[in-house]
Design an enzyme around this catalytic site. Structure first.
Site, PDB file in Angstrom:
ATOM      1  N   MET A  57      -8.031   3.074  -1.723  1.00  0.00           N
ATOM      2  CA  MET A  57      -8.984   2.997  -2.840  1.00  0.00           C
ATOM      3  C   MET A  57      -8.608   1.872  -3.817  1.00  0.00           C
ATOM      4  O   MET A  57      -8.874   1.967  -5.014  1.00  0.00           O
ATOM      5  CB  MET A  57      -9.010   4.342  -3.594  1.00  0.00           C
ATOM      6  CG  MET A  57      -9.250   5.551  -2.714  1.00  0.00           C
ATOM      7  SD  MET A  57      -9.044   7.098  -3.612  1.00  0.00           S
ATOM      8  CE  MET A  57      -8.960   8.277  -2.249  1.00  0.00           C
TER       9      MET A  57
ATOM     10  N   ASN B 112      -0.169   9.020   5.081  1.00  0.00           N
ATOM     11  CA  ASN B 112      -0.773  10.202   5.719  1.00  0.00           C
ATOM     12  C   ASN B 112      -1.566   9.697   6.922  1.00  0.00           C
ATOM     13  O   ASN B 112      -1.949   8.534   6.967  1.00  0.00           O
ATOM     14  CB  ASN B 112      -1.689  10.949   4.734  1.00  0.00           C
ATOM     15  CG  ASN B 112      -2.745  10.050   4.121  1.00  0.00           C
ATOM     16  OD1 ASN B 112      -2.448   9.196   3.276  1.00  0.00           O
ATOM     17  ND2 ASN B 112      -3.976  10.215   4.567  1.00  0.00           N
TER      18      ASN B 112
ATOM     19  N   HIS C 285       1.906   5.993 -10.855  1.00  0.00           N
ATOM     20  CA  HIS C 285       1.652   4.659 -11.424  1.00  0.00           C
ATOM     21  C   HIS C 285       2.209   4.666 -12.847  1.00  0.00           C
ATOM     22  O   HIS C 285       1.585   5.193 -13.769  1.00  0.00           O
ATOM     23  CB  HIS C 285       0.150   4.339 -11.429  1.00  0.00           C
ATOM     24  CG  HIS C 285      -0.424   4.206 -10.054  1.00  0.00           C
ATOM     25  ND1 HIS C 285      -0.689   2.993  -9.469  1.00  0.00           N
ATOM     26  CD2 HIS C 285      -0.755   5.148  -9.136  1.00  0.00           C
ATOM     27  CE1 HIS C 285      -1.168   3.189  -8.245  1.00  0.00           C
ATOM     28  NE2 HIS C 285      -1.228   4.493  -8.024  1.00  0.00           N
TER      29      HIS C 285
END
Ligand SMILES: O=P(O)(O)O[C@H]1O[C@H](CO)[C@@H](O)[C@H]1O
Length: 284
Positions: A221, A245, A67
Site C-alpha cells: 500500500m 506474509n 512507523h
C-alpha cells in the site's frame, strides 16, 4: 519548452528546507525510506541528528504502527544519508502529494539516489516468508484510478508534465544489489513486480487473482507515490520489499492477514534487512 524555474512554486517546500538547513549541516546525496517495522536501519547510523516529523514545518506525521516518524540524518561508514523512519499512506487520509512531500524535500537537499523498503504480501506462490524482493517494476493502482502526487498544475521546477516510468527501479542499482547480496551470503533474494493499492483492506481473493493475472509478485500500500515523485524530479530509485506474509489467492483455505504478523516478520528479519541495505548503500 518553458525554462525551468529557479524555485518550487509551493513555499511549503523551502519553509521545511530552511528549517532543516538551520539545524543540520549535512547535505546527503542518498535518501532512504523505511517501511513498516523496518526502521531499525536508521538506528544503526552514526553521527545522528534526528527530527520528529511533527516538528518539521508542513511535514506529515506518521499514524501507523511500525512507523516511528523521525527524519534521521546520519552516516553509514562515513557516507552521509538522510533516512525516513516511517512513511505516509493514502489510507491514513493523506493525499498522494503529502506522501511524496519528503521526497521533494530530499531533492532540495541534494539527494540523487533513493533506496526504499516496504513490507509486502507475497503473491508469487514461490516466495517464502522473509524473502527480499528487489522491485523491478510496479503496478500503481491508485494512479490508474486518478491518485498521483503529480496531479494538478505541473511545477516545471520538479520536472516535465509527462513522466517516463521505464526503468523507474534502476537496472544498474538492481544488478549491484544482486551482486552485493551474493557477496554477503543473502540467498533469499527475489526480483519481481510490486502492486500498490490504496488500502487499508488487505486484498480479497478476487483482487489477488486479478493481480496475479497482471503478473504481480507482491502486494502493498505504499512506495509508488514516492517513486513517481522521485522520477519526476530525476532521482534514481531502488526498492526492496520484505515478504512479511504469504497471500492465498484461493477460496479453499481461509487466511488471516494482520498488521501484527507483518510487523513481527519485519522485526524477525530486521537484522538481515539492515545488513543487506547497509552493504548495498556502502557501494553507492
Ligand atoms: O508499505 P509499508 O509502509 O512498508 O507498509 C505495509 O504494511 C502495511 C500493512 O500491513 C501497509 O501500510 C503496507 O503498505
Amino acid at each position: 519548452m518553458a525554462a525551468r524555474p529557479q524555485h518550487p512554486a509551493d513555499p511549503k517546500y523551502y519553509e521545511a528546507l530552511n528549517w532543516i538547513k538551520e539545524r543540520v549541516s549535512s547535505r546527503p546525496k542518498i535518501g532512504v525510506v523505511c517501511g513498516s517495522g523496518l526502521g531499525k536501519f536508521a538506528d544503526t547510523l552514526e553521527d545522528v541528528t534526528s527530527f520528529d516529523y511533527k516538528d518539521i514545518p508542513h511535514f506529515p506525521v506518521s499514524t501507523v504502527e511500525g512507523h516511528k516518524g523521525c527524519l534521521v540524518f546520519g552516516k553509514l561508514n562515513g557516507k552521509e544519508l538522510v533516512c525516513m523512519q516511517g512513511r505516509f499512506h493514502l489510507y491514513e487520509g493523506y493525499e498522494a502529494s503529502a506522501c511524496a512531500f519528503p521526497i521533494r524535500l530530499f531533492k532540495l537537499l541534494g539527494v540523487e539516489k533513493l533506496a526504499l523498503t516496504n513490507a509486502a504480501g507475497g503473491l508469487n506462490q514461490n516466495y517464502k516468508l522473509g524473502d527480499f524482493m528487489l522491485v523491478k517494476d510496479h503496478l500503481n493502482l491508485p494512479a490508474l484510478m486518478g491518485l498521483s502526487p503529480t496531479l494538478g498544475v505541473n511545477d516545471l521546477y520538479w520536472g516535465p508534465r509527462f513522466i517516463n516510468m521505464h526503468n523507474c527501479y534502476d537496472q544498474e542499482l538492481r544488478d549491484l544489489a544482486k551482486k552485493v547480496a551474493a557477496e554477503i551470503g543473502e540467498e533469499k533474494i527475489q526480483e519481481g513486480v510490486y502492486q500498490c493499492q490504496v488500502g487499508p483492506c488487505y486484498e480479497t481473493v478476487a483482487e489477488q487473482k486479478l493481480a496475479q493475472a497482471a503478473g504481480v509478485d507482491a502486494l502493498g500500500m505504499s512506495t509508488v507515490y514516492e517513486v513517481v515523485a522521485a522520477r519526476h524530479c530525476d532521482i534514481k530509485c531502488f526498492a526492496i520489499s520484505m515478504i512479511t506474509n504469504i497471500c492465498n489467492p484461493s477460496y479453499d483455505v481461509v487466511t488471516e492477514v494482520n498488521h501484527e504478523e507483518v510487523i513481527e516478520c519485519a522485526t524477525t528479519r530486521g537484522d538481515a534487512m539492515v545488513k543487506l541495505i547497509s552493504a548495498i548503500l556502502d557501494k553507492w
